[in-house]
Scaffold this motif. Structure first.
Motif, PDB file in Angstrom:
ATOM      1  N   THR A   6       0.775  -1.191   0.001  1.00 31.26           N
ATOM      2  CA  THR A   6       0.130   0.009   0.021  1.00 31.26           C
ATOM      3  C   THR A   6       0.657   1.072   0.052  1.00 31.26           C
ATOM      4  OG1 THR A   6      -0.091  -0.045   2.387  1.00 31.26           O
ATOM      5  CG2 THR A   6      -1.949  -0.903   1.214  1.00 31.26           C
ATOM      6  N   GLY A   7       2.061   1.135   0.422  1.00 26.88           N
ATOM      7  CA  GLY A   7       2.788   2.361   0.548  1.00 26.88           C
ATOM      8  C   GLY A   7       2.727   3.193   1.923  1.00 26.88           C
ATOM      9  N   HIS A   8       2.251   2.499   2.875  1.00 29.99           N
ATOM     10  CA  HIS A   8       1.927   3.403   4.084  1.00 29.99           C
ATOM     11  C   HIS A   8       3.485   3.532   4.575  1.00 29.99           C
ATOM     12  CE1 HIS A   8      -2.114   2.420   3.805  1.00 29.99           C
ATOM     13  NE2 HIS A   8      -2.465   3.373   4.627  1.00 29.99           N
ATOM     14  N   LYS A   9       3.679   4.563   5.197  1.00 31.38           N
ATOM     15  CA  LYS A   9       4.952   4.770   5.964  1.00 31.38           C
ATOM     16  C   LYS A   9       5.145   4.033   7.221  1.00 31.38           C
ATOM     17  CE  LYS A   9       8.536   8.347   5.513  1.00 31.38           C
ATOM     18  NZ  LYS A   9       8.789   9.772   5.291  1.00 31.38           N
ATOM     19  N   ASP A  10       3.824   4.166   8.024  1.00 32.07           N
ATOM     20  CA  ASP A  10       3.997   3.800   9.273  1.00 32.07           C
ATOM     21  C   ASP A  10       3.076   2.304   9.191  1.00 32.07           C
ATOM     22  OD1 ASP A  10       3.618   3.083  12.097  1.00 32.07           O
ATOM     23  OD2 ASP A  10       2.967   5.073  12.409  1.00 32.07           O
ATOM     24  N   PRO A  11       3.666   1.281   9.405  1.00 35.35           N
ATOM     25  CA  PRO A  11       2.958   0.015   9.452  1.00 35.35           C
ATOM     26  C   PRO A  11       1.919  -0.201  10.466  1.00 35.35           C
ATOM     27  CG  PRO A  11       5.312  -0.544   9.112  1.00 35.35           C
ATOM     28  CD  PRO A  11       5.165   1.047   9.540  1.00 35.35           C
ATOM     29  N   ARG A  12       1.901   0.528  11.532  1.00 32.66           N
ATOM     30  CA  ARG A  12       0.877   0.675  12.694  1.00 32.66           C
ATOM     31  C   ARG A  12      -0.447   0.941  11.892  1.00 32.66           C
ATOM     32  NH1 ARG A  12       4.149   4.212  17.200  1.00 32.66           N
ATOM     33  NH2 ARG A  12       4.435   5.533  15.151  1.00 32.66           N
ATOM     34  N   GLN A  13      -0.348   1.866  10.807  1.00 32.79           N
ATOM     35  CA  GLN A  13      -1.527   2.310  10.442  1.00 32.79           C
ATOM     36  C   GLN A  13      -2.503   1.165   9.823  1.00 32.79           C
ATOM     37  OE1 GLN A  13      -0.041   5.128   7.733  1.00 32.79           O
ATOM     38  NE2 GLN A  13      -1.068   6.849   8.862  1.00 32.79           N
ATOM     39  N   LEU A  14      -1.811   0.020   9.537  1.00 32.39           N
ATOM     40  CA  LEU A  14      -2.531  -1.164   9.014  1.00 32.39           C
ATOM     41  C   LEU A  14      -2.853  -2.269  10.000  1.00 32.39           C
ATOM     42  CD1 LEU A  14       0.122  -1.259   5.922  1.00 32.39           C
ATOM     43  CD2 LEU A  14      -2.287  -0.638   5.899  1.00 32.39           C
ATOM     44  N   LYS A  15      -2.597  -2.095  11.268  1.00 37.14           N
ATOM     45  CA  LYS A  15      -2.806  -3.017  12.129  1.00 37.14           C
ATOM     46  C   LYS A  15      -4.342  -3.390  12.211  1.00 37.14           C
ATOM     47  CE  LYS A  15      -1.997  -4.072  17.277  1.00 37.14           C
ATOM     48  NZ  LYS A  15      -1.669  -3.679  18.625  1.00 37.14           N
ATOM     49  N   ARG A  16      -5.314  -2.320  11.824  1.00 37.03           N
ATOM     50  CA  ARG A  16      -6.672  -2.879  12.004  1.00 37.03           C
ATOM     51  C   ARG A  16      -6.956  -3.638  10.974  1.00 37.03           C
ATOM     52  NH1 ARG A  16     -10.240   1.003   8.823  1.00 37.03           N
ATOM     53  NH2 ARG A  16      -8.613   2.441   7.519  1.00 37.03           N
ATOM     54  N   TYR A  17      -6.154  -4.162   9.778  1.00 40.91           N
ATOM     55  CA  TYR A  17      -6.566  -5.177   8.769  1.00 40.91           C
ATOM     56  C   TYR A  17      -6.205  -6.532   9.255  1.00 40.91           C
ATOM     57  CZ  TYR A  17      -7.262  -1.103   5.879  1.00 40.91           C
ATOM     58  OH  TYR A  17      -7.674   0.078   5.239  1.00 40.91           O
TER      59      TYR A  17
END
Length: 354
Positions: free
Chosen positions: A329-340
Motif C-alpha cells: 500500500t505504501g504506508h510509511k507507518d505499518p501501525r496504520q495497517l494494524k486494523r486489517y
C-alpha cells in the motif's frame, strides 16, 4: 535612559535607544503608560532577553498566508488543496489579527466557532495548515512569537473509515462508469463518456493505490513484465513500487492498447502524440464522473478513497503480515495497517507450537 515626550494633547511618545539594540518606540495615551512600557523594555535589555516585537505587530496572519501562498505553497505537493484552504481561511476574521495579538485564546475561540459549522476533521486540517504557515513565519521570516496553535487543543481525530463496497455496488458502479455510447436515436446511453474512468476505478481497487499515484503514472513508470508501477515521488515523500496482480496487469494491457490507438491516430493525422500518461484525464474529471455515477445509482457515503480501503482489505486476506501489506500500500507507518489484521489468541498460540 528612555526618552518620553508629549505629542499633541492626548499622546505620549516613548523611545528607547540603547547601544547594541535596535531603536524602539511606541505611542501611548498617558505618560504613565509610556514610562511603564519603557521600563519594561529596558529591563529586558538589561537581562539580555529583549526581542523586537515590531515585525509581529506589523504582520497579520492574513498577510502571512498570502506570502506563504506566493513563496512556499507552489513548491508543496498539495499546492492546489492548500490554495483552496488558505483562500477560504483568508475570509475568516482570524486573518485580520496581527501575530502580536494572536493568542491561544483567540485560536481556541476560532476552533469552537468552526466546530459549530464543520466536522472536527476539517478543523484539524485548518489548524494544521495555519500552524504550518506560522511555523514558517517564525523560522524563515523571523517573526518573534511562539506558535499559539501548539498551545491549543485540537479536536480529536475522526474514527478511521471502514466503508467497503456493499453487495452489488462494485458491479453497479463499474457499469455506470463504463464509457457510454449512443442509442439508435442518437441519445447517450447510461455511463460516462470518459473512457479512462472505469479502468481507473478497477485499478484503484486492484492495487489499493492512491488516486493521485495512478493519475500521475506514465508509461515509462509501468513495468508489466516485472508487474509493478514505479512511483518516484509519492504522497509521503518516498519512492515505491506498486505491485500488480494478474488482473491489474490485464487492466493495464487494455490501457496500453488505448494509448497505442491514440498514438496511431495522431500519426495518421500527421501529428505527434506526446501524452505519455497512463490515464489521459484529470482529477476534476474523475471527481465529476464519480459523483454522477453515485447519484445515478443512489449510492451514498462512498468516497473514492474508500476504494483504497477496499483494496487493502482484500490484500490483507492474502498477504501474511503487516510488513508485506505496507510494502503493497505504501504506508510509511505499518501501525496504520494494524486494523486489517485481527488474529485470535488461539490462532497465534497454534503458530507458536509449530
Amino acid at each position: 535612559m528612555a526618552c518620553i515626550r508629549e505629542r499633541g494633547k492626548y499622546q505620549w511618545h516613548a523611545e528607547v535607544n540603547r547601544k547594541g539594540y535596535p531603536r524602539v518606540s511606541k505611542t501611548f495615551e498617558t505618560k504613565a503608560d509610556a514610562e511603564r512600557w519603557a521600563r519594561g523594555i529596558e529591563r529586558e535589555m538589561d537581562a539580555g532577553e529583549f526581542r523586537d516585537r515590531r515585525p509581529a505587530a506589523e504582520m497579520t496572519l492574513g498577510a502571512a498566508m498570502e506570502r506563504y501562498l506566493r513563496e512556499v505553497s507552489p513548491q508543496n505537493k498539495g499546492h492546489d488543496v492548500e490554495k483552496l484552504r488558505l483562500n477560504a481561511l483568508l475570509k475568516q476574521k482570524l486573518a485580520s489579527y496581527s501575530f502580536a495579538a494572536l493568542t491561544p485564546e483567540i485560536i481556541t475561540q476560532y476552533r469552537d466557532k468552526r466546530l459549530e459549522k464543520v466536522r472536527p476533521a476539517t478543523v484539524r486540517r485548518e489548524l494544521d495548515l495555519l500552524s504550518q504557515v506560522i511555523s514558517h513565519a517564525i523560522l524563515d521570516w523571523h517573526i518573534p512569537i511562539a506558535n499559539p496553535i501548539s498551545l491549543t487543543r485540537r479536536p480529536p481525530p475522526s474514527k478511521a473509515r471502514d466503508r467497503r463496497l456493499e453487495s452489488n455496488e462494485e458491479a453497479t458502479l463499474r457499469t455506470s462508469l463504463t464509457s457510454g455510447g449512443r442509442d439508435e436515436n442518437g441519445a447517450f446511453t447510461k455511463g460516462t463518456r470518459n473512457p479512462w474512468i472505469n479502468p481507473l476505478y478497477e485499478l484503484s481497487i486492484e492495487t489499493a493505490a492512491r488516486r493521485s499515484e495512478l493519475l500521475g503514472a506514465r508509461w515509462e513508470d509501468v513495468h508489466l513484465e516485472d508487474r509493478y508501477i514505479w512511483k518516484e515521488d509519492t504522497k509521503n515523500g518516498d519512492s515505491r513500487e506498486i505491485p500488480l496482480s494478474a488482473k491489474a496487469v490485464e487492466i493495464l494491457k487494455r490501457l496500453k492498447t488505448m494509448h497505442d490507438q491514440c498514438v496511431a491516430a495522431a500519426r495518421e493525422a500527421g501529428k505527434t502524440f506526446a501524452d505519455d500518461r497512463v490515464f489521459k484525464t484529470t482529477e476534476n474529471a474523475v471527481k465529476k464522473a464519480w459523483a454522477r455515477a453515485k447519484a445515478r445509482e443512489g449510492i451514498t457515503d462512498l468516497r473514492w478513497h474508500d476504494l483504497r480501503h477496499e483494496g487493502t482489505t482484500r490484500a490483507a486476506a492474502k498477504l501474511s503480515n503487516i510488513i508485506e501489506l505496507s510494502a503493497y500500500t505504501g504506508h510509511k507507518d505499518p501501525r496504520q495497517l494494524k486494523r486489517y489484521y485481527n488474529p485470535r489468541a488461539k490462532d497465534i498460540a497454534a503458530k507458536l507450537d509449530g
